[in-house]
Write a protein that holds these residues in place. Structure first.
Motif, PDB file in Angstrom:
ATOM      1  N   SER A 180     -23.642  35.411 -31.951  1.00 30.53           N
ATOM      2  CA  SER A 180     -24.712  35.729 -31.005  1.00 30.53           C
ATOM      3  C   SER A 180     -24.360  35.198 -29.617  1.00 30.53           C
ATOM      4  N   HIS A 181     -25.109  35.637 -28.626  1.00 28.79           N
ATOM      5  CA  HIS A 181     -24.950  35.113 -27.263  1.00 28.79           C
ATOM      6  C   HIS A 181     -26.196  34.338 -26.833  1.00 28.79           C
ATOM      7  N   ALA A 182     -27.124  34.128 -27.766  1.00 28.81           N
ATOM      8  CA  ALA A 182     -28.394  33.471 -27.437  1.00 28.81           C
ATOM      9  C   ALA A 182     -28.187  31.995 -27.098  1.00 28.81           C
ATOM     10  N   PRO A 183     -28.978  31.467 -26.153  1.00 24.09           N
ATOM     11  CA  PRO A 183     -28.934  30.023 -25.864  1.00 24.09           C
ATOM     12  C   PRO A 183     -29.307  29.211 -27.104  1.00 24.09           C
ATOM     13  N   VAL A 184     -28.632  28.084 -27.279  1.00 18.56           N
ATOM     14  CA  VAL A 184     -28.838  27.225 -28.447  1.00 18.56           C
ATOM     15  C   VAL A 184     -29.245  25.838 -27.976  1.00 18.56           C
ATOM     16  N   LEU A 185     -30.243  25.262 -28.633  1.00 21.91           N
ATOM     17  CA  LEU A 185     -30.633  23.872 -28.380  1.00 21.91           C
ATOM     18  C   LEU A 185     -30.368  23.062 -29.640  1.00 21.91           C
ATOM     19  N   ILE A 186     -29.459  22.082 -29.527  1.00 23.37           N
ATOM     20  CA  ILE A 186     -29.106  21.225 -30.654  1.00 23.37           C
ATOM     21  C   ILE A 186     -29.853  19.906 -30.506  1.00 23.37           C
ATOM     22  N   GLN A 187     -30.626  19.556 -31.526  1.00 25.38           N
ATOM     23  CA  GLN A 187     -31.415  18.335 -31.484  1.00 25.38           C
ATOM     24  C   GLN A 187     -30.993  17.399 -32.608  1.00 25.38           C
ATOM     25  N   GLY A 188     -30.990  16.126 -32.312  1.00 19.86           N
ATOM     26  CA  GLY A 188     -30.604  15.138 -33.310  1.00 19.86           C
ATOM     27  C   GLY A 188     -30.390  13.788 -32.669  1.00 19.86           C
ATOM     28  N   GLU A 189     -30.346  12.765 -33.495  1.00 15.31           N
ATOM     29  CA  GLU A 189     -30.164  11.403 -32.996  1.00 15.31           C
ATOM     30  C   GLU A 189     -28.788  11.229 -32.367  1.00 15.31           C
ATOM     31  N   SER A 190     -28.653  10.166 -31.613  1.00 17.27           N
ATOM     32  CA  SER A 190     -27.366   9.839 -31.002  1.00 17.27           C
ATOM     33  C   SER A 190     -26.316   9.604 -32.089  1.00 17.27           C
ATOM     34  N   GLY A 191     -25.143  10.194 -31.909  1.00 17.44           N
ATOM     35  CA  GLY A 191     -24.041   9.946 -32.830  1.00 17.44           C
ATOM     36  C   GLY A 191     -23.946  10.882 -34.012  1.00 17.44           C
ATOM     37  N   CYS A 210     -34.236  26.959 -25.867  1.00 14.74           N
ATOM     38  CA  CYS A 210     -34.410  26.845 -27.318  1.00 14.74           C
ATOM     39  C   CYS A 210     -34.672  28.199 -27.969  1.00 14.74           C
ATOM     40  N   VAL A 211     -33.845  29.188 -27.637  1.00 12.59           N
ATOM     41  CA  VAL A 211     -33.940  30.475 -28.322  1.00 12.59           C
ATOM     42  C   VAL A 211     -33.516  30.305 -29.779  1.00 12.59           C
ATOM     43  N   ALA A 212     -32.445  29.538 -29.988  1.00 11.26           N
ATOM     44  CA  ALA A 212     -31.952  29.269 -31.346  1.00 11.26           C
ATOM     45  C   ALA A 212     -31.858  27.755 -31.534  1.00 11.26           C
ATOM     46  N   PRO A 213     -32.831  27.134 -32.204  1.00  9.42           N
ATOM     47  CA  PRO A 213     -32.796  25.678 -32.398  1.00  9.42           C
ATOM     48  C   PRO A 213     -31.907  25.276 -33.573  1.00  9.42           C
ATOM     49  N   VAL A 214     -31.228  24.145 -33.404  1.00  6.68           N
ATOM     50  CA  VAL A 214     -30.421  23.557 -34.478  1.00  6.68           C
ATOM     51  C   VAL A 214     -30.807  22.089 -34.575  1.00  6.68           C
ATOM     52  N   HIS A 215     -31.217  21.649 -35.756  1.00 12.25           N
ATOM     53  CA  HIS A 215     -31.543  20.230 -35.950  1.00 12.25           C
ATOM     54  C   HIS A 215     -30.491  19.602 -36.851  1.00 12.25           C
ATOM     55  N   LEU A 216     -29.797  18.585 -36.342  1.00 13.38           N
ATOM     56  CA  LEU A 216     -28.777  17.893 -37.125  1.00 13.38           C
ATOM     57  C   LEU A 216     -29.381  16.675 -37.814  1.00 13.38           C
ATOM     58  N   PRO A 217     -29.212  16.559 -39.123  1.00 17.01           N
ATOM     59  CA  PRO A 217     -29.807  15.426 -39.842  1.00 17.01           C
ATOM     60  C   PRO A 217     -29.055  14.134 -39.554  1.00 17.01           C
ATOM     61  N   PRO A 218     -29.767  12.997 -39.531  1.00 10.34           N
ATOM     62  CA  PRO A 218     -29.076  11.712 -39.385  1.00 10.34           C
ATOM     63  C   PRO A 218     -28.271  11.401 -40.642  1.00 10.34           C
ATOM     64  N   LEU A 219     -27.317  10.502 -40.510  1.00 10.66           N
ATOM     65  CA  LEU A 219     -26.427  10.180 -41.633  1.00 10.66           C
ATOM     66  C   LEU A 219     -27.197   9.604 -42.822  1.00 10.66           C
ATOM     67  N   ARG A 220     -28.275   8.892 -42.578  1.00 14.09           N
ATOM     68  CA  ARG A 220     -29.042   8.298 -43.677  1.00 14.09           C
ATOM     69  C   ARG A 220     -29.700   9.356 -44.553  1.00 14.09           C
TER      70      ARG A 220
END
Length: 335
Positions: free
Chosen positions: A34-45, A176-186
């Motif tokens: 896709s060419h849609a803007p992506v917003l990646i959310q998640g804790e530092s690291g 935030c057209v396409a949101p991505v949430h990255l899980p923390p390591l825990r």
């Protein structure tokens, strides 16, 4: 697809076999087309830039530049020049024309890291680029047009920032057209042994060493630790351990104090008889259990695939349980 394979450990340079990460791998593959803007959310690291680069490298823009910008590291005046460029004489020290990051990313991808730290004035300028694809260099009236895919990232809750009046709602929906949430390591502890297997050889090579291993006690403690700094903290912990470790095995005593002194999950506080008896800490010894495929399969079924609960039911540490799963491919579809 990554989830169907079940044995995926690495995708586009990102390590993981947890179900949450396999879903991220699938999402990266979809977003890359896709060419849609992506917003990646998640804790530092957690690896937000790795995911942004993977989306770029797996897609049709891979032959053009991936241009990262740390929006939180520069003051507003410098950030504007960094993003949009400037012309000679625009300000003191501007001795020649300079292209900005948006121009450099034309045809490729610009990665706006720490987008939640951008000032309100800069948010307005970014909104225009996202809406129209146009901007002016600092000190110039000439309007430039670019075709750059925008991927942004933040460790802040932007909806909360909007409610507090610190972030524009219209910019949020553009980013935030396409949101991505990255899980923390825990939340994906089962990936810790995989990450150690990936990171330790690299850290060892940088230190001019090889053939290193992590002891069961050290691994158990690393599995128990919550890793507030996520994968970056894990990498730093291995670097610290190599400083203290002069042999071939990283022991519990070699880990950073914040990790080595973490109370393990098998430590229970037991109150001695008597109303005012002092609290004592005792270590419950994990009984030796010989695992077998059938027993592990049954435990996973009873725990509905939740590996931590299955390990607890079998009376073994999580590290031991995960090592057994790694050695038996036929259990991967169950876990």
């Amino acid at each position: 697809m990554a989830r169907r394979l079940g044995e995926t450990r690495q995708f586009a340079g990102i390590i993981g076999r947890d179900k949450k990460m396999l879903e991220i791998f699938d999402l990266i593959a979809s977003l890359a087309r896709s060419h849609a803007p992506v917003l990646i959310q998640g804790e530092s690291g957690v690896g937000k830039e790795l995911v942004a680069a993977a989306i770029h490298n797996e897609g049709p823009r891979a032959g053009r530049l991936f241009v990262p910008v740390n929006c939180g590291a520069l003051p507003e005046g410098l950030l504007e020049s960094e993003l949009f460029g400037h012309v000679r004489g625009a300000f003191t020290g501007a001795i020649r024309d300079k292209k900005g990051r948006f121009e450099l990313a034309d045809g490729g991808t610009i990665f706006l890291d720490e987008i939640g730290d951008v000032s309100p004035a800069m948010q307005v300028k970014l909104l225009r680029v996202l809406q129209e694809g146009t901007f002016e260099r600092v000190g110039s009236n000439l309007t430039l047009k670019v075709d750059a895919r925008v991927i942004s990232a933040t460790n802040k809750d932007l909806r909360e920032e909007i409610r507090a009046g610190r972030f524009r709602e219209d910019l949020f929906y553009r980013l935030c057209v396409a949101p991505v949430h990255l899980p923390p390591l825990r939340e994906r502890r089962g990936d810790i042994p995989l990450l150690i297997d990936h990171l330790l050889p690299r850290v060892a090579r940088e230190a001019g060493r090889d053939g290193l291993a992590v002891s069961p006690a050290a691994l158990d403690r690393m599995m128990d630790y919550d890793w507030p700094g996520n994968v970056r903290e894990l990498h730093n912990a291995l670097q610290f351990a190599l400083v203290k470790c002069h042999g071939a095995t990283i022991e519990l005593s070699h880990l950073p104090p914040t990790i080595a002194q973490t109370r393990p999950a098998t430590t229970l506080r037991a109150r001695a008889p008597g109303k005012h008896a002092p609290t004592q800490t005792r270590r419950v010894r994990t009984r030796r259990v010989k695992l077998d495929v059938a027993g592990v399969r049954a435990a996973l079924a009873r725990a509905r695939g939740r590996r931590v609960l299955a390990a607890r039911a079998l009376g073994v540490s999580r590290a031991t349980f995960y090592r057994f799963l790694d050695a038996h491919a036929e259990l991967k579809e169950v876990s």
